[in-house]
Structures are given as structure tokens and as C-alpha cells.
Write a protein that holds these residues in place. Structure first.
Motif, PDB file in Angstrom:
ATOM      1  N   ILE A  70       0.862  -1.180   0.000  1.00  0.00           N
ATOM      2  CA  ILE A  70       0.000   0.000   0.000  1.00  0.00           C
ATOM      3  C   ILE A  70       0.895   1.224   0.000  1.00  0.00           C
ATOM      4  O   ILE A  70       1.698   1.419   0.923  1.00  0.00           O
ATOM      5  CB  ILE A  70      -0.933   0.010   1.222  1.00  0.00           C
ATOM      6  CG1 ILE A  70      -1.775  -1.280   1.267  1.00  0.00           C
ATOM      7  CG2 ILE A  70      -1.838   1.236   1.210  1.00  0.00           C
ATOM      8  CD1 ILE A  70      -2.485  -1.501   2.587  1.00  0.00           C
ATOM      9  N   THR A  79      -4.344   2.172   5.388  1.00  0.00           N
ATOM     10  CA  THR A  79      -3.864   1.005   6.134  1.00  0.00           C
ATOM     11  C   THR A  79      -4.513   0.952   7.511  1.00  0.00           C
ATOM     12  O   THR A  79      -4.896  -0.123   7.990  1.00  0.00           O
ATOM     13  CB  THR A  79      -2.334   1.032   6.249  1.00  0.00           C
ATOM     14  OG1 THR A  79      -1.756   1.045   4.934  1.00  0.00           O
ATOM     15  CG2 THR A  79      -1.820  -0.181   6.999  1.00  0.00           C
ATOM     16  N   LEU A 113       2.356  -6.462   9.685  1.00  0.00           N
ATOM     17  CA  LEU A 113       2.416  -5.168   9.026  1.00  0.00           C
ATOM     18  C   LEU A 113       3.841  -4.629   9.114  1.00  0.00           C
ATOM     19  O   LEU A 113       4.428  -4.584  10.201  1.00  0.00           O
ATOM     20  CB  LEU A 113       1.449  -4.197   9.712  1.00  0.00           C
ATOM     21  CG  LEU A 113       1.514  -2.728   9.285  1.00  0.00           C
ATOM     22  CD1 LEU A 113       1.016  -2.563   7.859  1.00  0.00           C
ATOM     23  CD2 LEU A 113       0.700  -1.865  10.245  1.00  0.00           C
ATOM     24  N   ARG A 115       6.253  -1.282   7.967  1.00  0.00           N
ATOM     25  CA  ARG A 115       6.222   0.096   7.452  1.00  0.00           C
ATOM     26  C   ARG A 115       7.600   0.436   6.876  1.00  0.00           C
ATOM     27  O   ARG A 115       8.566   0.610   7.620  1.00  0.00           O
ATOM     28  CB  ARG A 115       5.829   1.082   8.541  1.00  0.00           C
ATOM     29  CG  ARG A 115       5.565   2.487   8.015  1.00  0.00           C
ATOM     30  CD  ARG A 115       4.938   3.380   9.061  1.00  0.00           C
ATOM     31  NE  ARG A 115       4.306   4.554   8.457  1.00  0.00           N
ATOM     32  CZ  ARG A 115       3.502   5.390   9.113  1.00  0.00           C
ATOM     33  NH1 ARG A 115       3.207   5.170  10.396  1.00  0.00           N
ATOM     34  NH2 ARG A 115       2.961   6.434   8.494  1.00  0.00           N
ATOM     35  N   PHE A 121       3.628   0.652   2.972  1.00  0.00           N
ATOM     36  CA  PHE A 121       3.348  -0.445   3.896  1.00  0.00           C
ATOM     37  C   PHE A 121       3.296  -1.773   3.145  1.00  0.00           C
ATOM     38  O   PHE A 121       2.903  -1.820   1.971  1.00  0.00           O
ATOM     39  CB  PHE A 121       1.991  -0.243   4.594  1.00  0.00           C
ATOM     40  CG  PHE A 121       1.916   0.987   5.449  1.00  0.00           C
ATOM     41  CD1 PHE A 121       2.153   0.910   6.821  1.00  0.00           C
ATOM     42  CD2 PHE A 121       1.598   2.221   4.894  1.00  0.00           C
ATOM     43  CE1 PHE A 121       2.076   2.047   7.612  1.00  0.00           C
ATOM     44  CE2 PHE A 121       1.523   3.354   5.673  1.00  0.00           C
ATOM     45  CZ  PHE A 121       1.766   3.273   7.038  1.00  0.00           C
TER      46      PHE A 121
END
Length: 376
Positions: A70, A79, A113, A115, A121
Motif C-alpha cells: 500500500i 492502512t 504489518l 512500514r 506499507f
């Protein structure tokens, strides 16, 4: 162990990973299909690979942990709407275990997840088409984002000697990666992400290859460095994951189960100001209390090494009380261990239950999870 039918490998419908040919060269004996990809299941045996995992170092092809990437000006806002953790607390270079839920609070996935930048992401997925879910959520909504599957293929390096192997390949870089942290780097010009994550309950790392043409090269590079340590190829290990209370999506949970029933309510950040899908339903469940609970079971009887392809009913005094979702024989604890989703009033430790399996009924005792603490 009863012989199982083979998975036919004669169609491009199921995707091989960049490490697929290497896994076959190194003796992969069986595969399953996970996220529309081939996932090695066995090389030597589950118990032999378990011994290597808890005493040495193993390398797993887990490219089936497909990534949803994303990016864009609204990447953080979008997100946050997808996941149950507070994205503002996920700094660049940090990974967080999280949940993707439906509007009723049911679990659609339990990804990690990552970052990579303020507006970049990855969701490293369990077995489900969350790329399609994310695109559906974004369709027609007011988000300026790009959602795609990038060219990223993870390997896991797991076991007490994993740091030694990783240090021999990446040098002192490895010493500065904290638990659930990662770095973006290159090895001989090939782009990678290296993280202190994994699904083993042991010390371990993941190496995310960002160039699928280099799969064979990365595999051989790791094994060359690991040979003095006795490195072996392996698969995600069912014994160690159940000992450690690690849950498997679609095996132990799906959208019919919510995070609080799984003992994972700490993954739901209800105090964040931002909204996310399922937040209202999860707030109500947190307020009213879960009706079921994921627990461990210690089962009597002979070793069960075949696992289970269906959930088995669990009763207490002849009354339906829940379902057993997974079972293994633990060599270290010398007993059969299982996971079960039980009615909350029947889930207290030391409760005597009956598990109704295809080979007959087994008596069992409810146990708190994990059976063995993770060694990370």
C-alpha cells in the motif's frame, strides 16, 4: 503416518516460488497449496525438522506469505482503516502483528504489518486473498492509494543458531535488528528486507527477497554460509507452533472467530481515535466479553502424528463444549497437544474433556497457552 494423495504439479494455476526448484533439489517430499502457491510441507519428517529447529538452524521457503503493498499520499490512513493496530505507533522500520477484520469483528487475516516509509506499507499475509479485499475496500472510497502485490518473496531462517548464520551473511547489521524490527538493505547488489520475525517460537529472522529472479542465488548463499552450522531445509513446523500457541489462519480461525476469543484482544487498539473496519463490533465484544476461548489440550492415548484435516468435537460430561482445531505429538513434552476453541464456561485450566476423533474418543485436560514459552 498414513500416505496422503499427492498434489499434482502440472498447471500454471498454482504459482511456484522463486525458491521452488531449490526446495526440490534439497529434497522437499511433499507440498501443500497456500495463497495459490506451492508451500513445502516435508523434507525429512516433521519430527526430524523439529529437532533441527529447536537445536540448530533451518531455512524455510515461505514465499506464500504474499505481500499486499500500500503506497500513496493516503497510505497510512487507508492502512489504518484495514487493520486493528494503531498505525501511528508503527514507525518506519518496525513490524507489527495485527488483524484484518470484517464489520462484525470476524478475523479475515492475521498479517504482519511492515512500514517501509511514511507512505509505504506491506501486509505479509496468512492464507487469504486480502489483496482483493483491500482493493474492494478502496474502490469508490476517498483514498489516494496504490494497492498491489510487489515482487517480494520471503524466506525464514529459524532456530537458536539463526543469528550465527545471518551474521555470517549480513555481518554486524544483524546485531542491530530488534525483535519485530527490520532493515532495508542489499546483498551483492540484490535488494532485501531483513527482519527479526518468524512463525517458529524460536529465535529467527525473515529475509524478503525483492527480486524474484535471484531466488536460487539467495537460497544457495544462505546454505553455503550455514553448512558449518548444520543448516537444513525445513517447513513451518506444526509441533513447535502448537507448543508455542501460535495460531494458523483457516486452521484455527476464520471470519467466524474474533480476536478476543483467540486471546488476541491486545491486537485491537480500541483507544485510537481513528476508525477501522470492525471497530464498533469489537468494542461491543470487549465490553460484553467473549463467549469462547482458544485453549490448549493435553490428550491421552497413543501419539497422533497424522494431524487432522477436520475439526473434532469436544464435549464436557456429554455436552457439546467446542471444537479441537489442531493436534500434534510433542516429543519434548511426551504427550499429544492440541488447540481447541471452547465455550468460556468450559475453558478453565484442568477441566476434563472428551475429544471425539476419527480413531475414537480421547480424554484430555484443558491447559493454558502456550505449552512452552517462545525462545526468541
Amino acid at each position: 503416518m498414513t500416505d496422503l494423495p499427492q498434489i499434482a504439479m502440472g498447471s500454471a494455476r498454482v504459482r511456484p516460488s522463486p525458491f521452488f526448484e531449490a526446495t526440490r533439489r534439497y529434497g522437499a517430499r511433499s507440498f501443500t497449496v497456500y495463497n495459490h502457491m506451492y508451500l513445502p510441507v516435508t523434507y525429512e519428517s516433521q519430527e526430524a525438522e523439529y529437532e533441527h529447529l529447536v537445536r540448530g538452524v533451518t531455512v524455510w521457503d515461505v514465499s506464500c506469505q504474499r505481500q499486499v503493498e500500500i503506497t500513496g499520499p493516503d497510505a497510512a490512513r487507508f492502512t489504518q482503516y484495514l487493520v486493528t493496530r494503531d498505525v501511528d505507533l508503527c514507525d518506519v522500520g518496525r513490524a507489527r502483528y495485527t488483524m484484518v477484520c470484517d464489520p462484525e469483528g470476524g478475523v479475515l487475516n492475521d498479517p504482519v504489518l511492515l512500514r517501509l516509509a511514511p507512505d509505504h506499507f506491506w501486509l505479509s499475509l496468512a492464507d487469504r486473498d486480502i489483496l482483493l479485499w483491500a482493493r474492494g475496500v478502496a474502490h469508490g472510497a476517498d483514498y489516494e492509494v496504490s494497492i498491489r502485490e510487489p515482487d517480494v518473496s520471503p524466506l525464514q531462517v529459524q532456530g537458536p543458531k539463526s543469528t550465527d548464520l545471518m551474521r555470517s551473511v549480513f555481518g554486524e547489521l544483524v546485531d542491530h535488528i530488534g525483535f519485530y524490527r527490520f532493515v532495508q538493505t542489499e546483498l551483492e547488489g540484490v535488494p532485501l528486507v531483513v527482519s527479526r520475525t518468524g512463525w517458529s517460537g524460536e529465535l529467527g529472522y525473515e529475509v524478503f527477497l525483492r527480486d524474484g529472479s535471484k531466488g536460487d542465488w539467495l537460497w544457495e548463499r544462505l546454505f553455503e554460509a550455514g553448512r558449518p552450522l548444520g543448516v537444513v531445509p525445513a517447513a513451518p513446523n506444526g509441533i513447535r507452533r502448537i507448543e508455542g500457541g501460535l495460531l494458523s489462519y483457516l486452521g484455527d480461525m476464520d471470519e467466524s472467530v474474533n480476536p478476543y476469543e483467540l486471546g488476541l484482544g491486545w491486537l485491537v487498539d480500541l483507544d485510537t481515535d481513528a476508525d477501522f473496519i470492525g471497530k464498533a463490533a469489537l468494542a461491543r465484544i470487549a465490553r460484553e466479553g467473549a463467549r469462547r476461548q482458544m485453549v490448549g489440550l493435553r490428550l491421552d492415548g497413543p501419539p497422533r502424528r497424522e494431524g487432522n484435516i477436520r475439526h473434532w468435537p469436544v464435549t464436557v460430561d456429554g455436552q457439546e463444549a467446542g471444537t479441537m482445531t489442531a493436534i500434534v505429538w510433542s516429543p519434548r513434552l511426551g504427550t499429544n497437544l492440541a488447540l481447541a476453541l471452547m465455550a468460556i464456561d468450559q475453558a478453565a485450566p484442568d477441566t476434563r474433556v472428551t475429544v471425539h476423533g476419527p480413531d475414537g474418543d480421547r480424554s484430555a485436560i484443558v491447559s493454558a497457552l502456550p505449552f512452552l514459552e517462545p525462545h526468541r
